[in-house]
Motif scaffolding. Sequence first.
Motif, mmCIF file in Angstrom:
data_model
loop_
_atom_site.group_PDB
_atom_site.id
_atom_site.type_symbol
_atom_site.label_atom_id
_atom_site.label_comp_id
_atom_site.label_asym_id
_atom_site.label_seq_id
_atom_site.Cartn_x
_atom_site.Cartn_y
_atom_site.Cartn_z
ATOM 1 N N SER A 1 0.826 -1.209 0.000
ATOM 2 C CA SER A 1 0.000 0.000 0.000
ATOM 3 C C SER A 1 0.860 1.259 0.000
ATOM 4 N N PHE A 2 1.948 1.254 0.770
ATOM 5 C CA PHE A 2 2.829 2.415 0.787
ATOM 6 C C PHE A 2 3.706 2.473 -0.462
ATOM 7 N N LYS A 3 4.008 1.325 -1.004
ATOM 8 C CA LYS A 3 4.812 1.299 -2.233
ATOM 9 C C LYS A 3 4.031 1.873 -3.410
ATOM 10 N N ALA A 4 2.719 1.598 -3.444
ATOM 11 C CA ALA A 4 1.897 2.041 -4.571
ATOM 12 C C ALA A 4 1.367 3.455 -4.397
ATOM 13 N N SER A 5 1.239 3.910 -3.147
ATOM 14 C CA SER A 5 0.624 5.209 -2.893
ATOM 15 C C SER A 5 1.669 6.304 -2.865
ATOM 16 N N ASP A 6 1.194 7.532 -2.752
ATOM 17 C CA ASP A 6 2.061 8.701 -2.652
ATOM 18 C C ASP A 6 1.543 9.591 -1.528
ATOM 19 N N PRO A 7 1.768 9.176 -0.267
ATOM 20 C CA PRO A 7 1.230 9.950 0.852
ATOM 21 C C PRO A 7 1.727 11.390 0.894
ATOM 22 N N LEU A 8 2.916 11.637 0.354
ATOM 23 C CA LEU A 8 3.478 12.985 0.422
ATOM 24 C C LEU A 8 2.660 13.984 -0.370
ATOM 25 N N GLY A 9 1.998 13.497 -1.418
ATOM 26 C CA GLY A 9 1.269 14.413 -2.275
ATOM 27 C C GLY A 9 -0.129 14.724 -1.801
ATOM 28 N N ARG A 10 -0.559 14.130 -0.692
ATOM 29 C CA ARG A 10 -1.925 14.331 -0.223
ATOM 30 C C ARG A 10 -2.044 15.631 0.560
ATOM 31 N N GLY A 11 -3.098 16.353 0.323
ATOM 32 C CA GLY A 11 -3.370 17.537 1.129
ATOM 33 C C GLY A 11 -2.583 18.742 0.667
ATOM 34 N N SER A 12 -2.839 19.847 1.318
ATOM 35 C CA SER A 12 -2.191 21.104 0.959
ATOM 36 C C SER A 12 -0.937 21.308 1.788
ATOM 37 N N LYS A 13 -0.107 22.244 1.341
ATOM 38 C CA LYS A 13 1.121 22.629 2.032
ATOM 39 C C LYS A 13 1.999 21.423 2.346
ATOM 40 N N ARG A 14 2.173 20.560 1.353
ATOM 41 C CA ARG A 14 2.964 19.349 1.605
ATOM 42 C C ARG A 14 4.433 19.690 1.844
ATOM 43 N N LEU A 15 4.965 20.737 1.168
ATOM 44 C CA LEU A 15 6.366 21.087 1.365
ATOM 45 C C LEU A 15 6.595 21.651 2.758
ATOM 46 N N SER A 16 5.664 22.469 3.222
ATOM 47 C CA SER A 16 5.786 23.002 4.581
ATOM 48 C C SER A 16 5.766 21.887 5.603
ATOM 49 N N ARG A 17 4.827 20.916 5.401
ATOM 50 C CA ARG A 17 4.743 19.791 6.326
ATOM 51 C C ARG A 17 6.011 18.945 6.269
ATOM 52 N N SER A 18 6.578 18.790 5.072
ATOM 53 C CA SER A 18 7.797 18.006 4.919
ATOM 54 C C SER A 18 8.958 18.628 5.677
ATOM 55 N N VAL A 19 9.120 19.966 5.529
ATOM 56 C CA VAL A 19 10.206 20.660 6.228
ATOM 57 C C VAL A 19 10.030 20.552 7.729
ATOM 58 N N THR A 20 8.802 20.710 8.219
ATOM 59 C CA THR A 20 8.522 20.628 9.655
ATOM 60 C C THR A 20 8.862 19.255 10.204
ATOM 61 N N MET A 21 8.459 18.208 9.470
ATOM 62 C CA MET A 21 8.711 16.848 9.946
ATOM 63 C C MET A 21 10.200 16.526 9.924
ATOM 64 N N ARG A 22 10.917 16.984 8.904
ATOM 65 C CA ARG A 22 12.356 16.737 8.863
ATOM 66 C C ARG A 22 13.061 17.401 10.045
ATOM 67 N N LYS A 23 12.633 18.655 10.364
ATOM 68 C CA LYS A 23 13.230 19.370 11.488
ATOM 69 C C LYS A 23 12.954 18.630 12.792
#
Length: 737
Positions: A493-515
């Motif tokens: 399910s994770f291999k086939a899906s793209d959870p990162l692309g779901r929802g708005s402000k994905r780049l902001s959420r990505s930076v926050t989670m990495r920090k």
Amino acid sequence: MNTSGDPAQTGPEGCRGTMSAEEDARWLRWVTQQFKTIAGEDGEISLQEFKAALHVKESFFAERFFALFDSDRSGTITLQELQEALTLLVHGSPMDKLKFLFQVYDIDGSGSIDPDELRTVLQSCLRESAISLPDEKLDQLTLALFESADADGNGAITFEELRDELQRFPGVMENLTISAAHWLTAPAPRPRPRRPRQLTRAYWHNHRSQLFCLATYAGLHVLLFALAASAHRDLGASVMVAKGCGQCLNFDCSFIAVLMLRRCLTWLRATWLAQVLPLDQNIQFHQLMGYVVVGLSLVHTVAHTVNFVLQAQAEASPFQFWELLLTTRPGIGWVHGSASPTGVALLLLLLLMFICSSSCIRRSGHFEVFYWTHLSYLLVWLLLIFHGPNFWKWLLVPGILFFLEKAIGLAVSRMAAVCIMEVNLLPSKVTHLLIKRPPFFHYRPGDYLYLNIPTIARYEWHPFTISSAPEQKDTIWLHIRSQGQWTNRLYESFKASDPLGRGSKRLSRSVTMRKSQRSSKGSEILLEKHKFCNIKCYIDGPYGTPTRRIFASEHAVLIGAGIGITPFASILQSIMYRHQKRKHTCPSCQHSWIEGVQDNMKLHKVDFIWINRDQRSFEWFVSLLTKLEMDQAKEAQYGRFLELHMYMTSALGKNDMKAIGLQMALDLLANKEKKDSITGLQTRTQPGRPDWSKVFQKVAAEKKGKVQVFFCGSPALAKVLKGHCEKFGFRFFQENF
């Protein structure tokens, strides 16, 4: 051609020294027979037949061996040529074998080995050992070995230079062999059956609590059976047997639930009872009681059936046999005469649960069958209450505890749903989940939890070991290997899906989670596929395991096989955190010392052994191990608190002609670069499997205190380790895997 054993498992003793005349004649007869099997009607072995029979992964070595065996250059091998070559390899001196090795490396037959020939050989060695390295690393290995062996610096390695280089590595010359010699070595005589292991002092030391509980359990059954049978002695032997088994079943069918009270068992592990009761074997005792329940139920049923037959045959009996067995008309039982039909239903349910609980069902991708059929225990208890007049008394206390624990677990898990923040898809189909840690979730190193992901399966809960340390406050790590339907669905399910692309402000959420992840201790890992997400899940736990004893040990030996490293990942992080907390350094003179703190840790030394089949499996936790090595780098002068030992079972060792050059090159480059070429760690990855006798001898010789061995991996290896622990007097604890 099929052999009688695994060549990789065979020791060098099978090809060492000389044989007696009788053994030699037997060996030649066996070789002749094998030759006839391979050669077929033409009486000669072609290159393709030789490759198929030799079972080598890389055709280079098969072609080189074939060319050297084919002394007349006819393109085929005769029986005489094969016998001569194998006699040299099996009976020859180390110098004879070394000459053969030199000829294998000397591809063009010029009498010397140039760098390009050596690179070709090492490249084939890598493929034979299932090791993948970049071309730059292969060039470095080639130059390291070539420059070390080319003593005169003339750009070529002579036979004498190769001999001198091999002599720098102890034991290589004596144990030099080849898989072809193993392949055509007569099988050893069938070993005599091993005698049952005696109840030695070491065995009693490791199993005294289990043996005591088993004896108590057996004695209680004898007592219950005797009392019930004696009370019904006037009704005949069949009724006595039925009532005796029934009384034992009253106890078993109620107490079997106590063994699965995970919260209660976790609490008991923190008390002195953990030293007396075999809490780590609760699953095994649960399985044992399941077998006993099925056995007693069959005997109970047969005894009642015999009694019904005797009653039906009596002239005064108003009922036929089938009425006594299947209906309520005879009025047998305390609830509307329902004892007989409920008894039949109970037997069928128990047999269904027993069959669906077998390992062939649970471990063959059909865990859901086991899971759902096991839930019929609720129906079994209900039928037992109607079946036996006294069962409810036996079930009262265990049943209340059981349902209280279930209610608490359900309430806690559903009180606040958590979310999966990140997913990393690692080699060998391992899914690494990073779950937001609830504020009330307090656990110890090595604990496990139950996970429910509604998007994968709404009603299924599966147990997984927590691989992050308790000191990591933000997230909980789980490493899940795909071995069944649920785990495969999770990975796919994770291999086939793209959870990162779901929802708005994905780049902001990505930076926050990495920090957030960088701020967590030891949280940076080597990723193959990294995805951020926000998927709702539920967790139930934590629950304790045998590894909680580690911090009460003086010298702990942690052994993980494959994904069995998971509980030790959490433990190693926590151990180093506590060790660093006890360590102090003077700001003026930089002198370091260890000061005791109130953390209940008695550890003086930790040996961690990780055994993997292939190279990519080391990527699961390589960054964690790198960090642990960096923390240890400053303690070399005092003796390392933590030692790592890595083994790769697919890699061939130095005693095999197909790998000796590679292992020498890896040793030389590791000494030069101060890191291993396979994993990047400072610890050198050893080829093959550990020699457990030598490993435990070294541990015993260190005299760091009482040794306790903790293992997580396959049951087959657990038996081997348990035997060695009994020999050396070490305590052995196994994580259920």
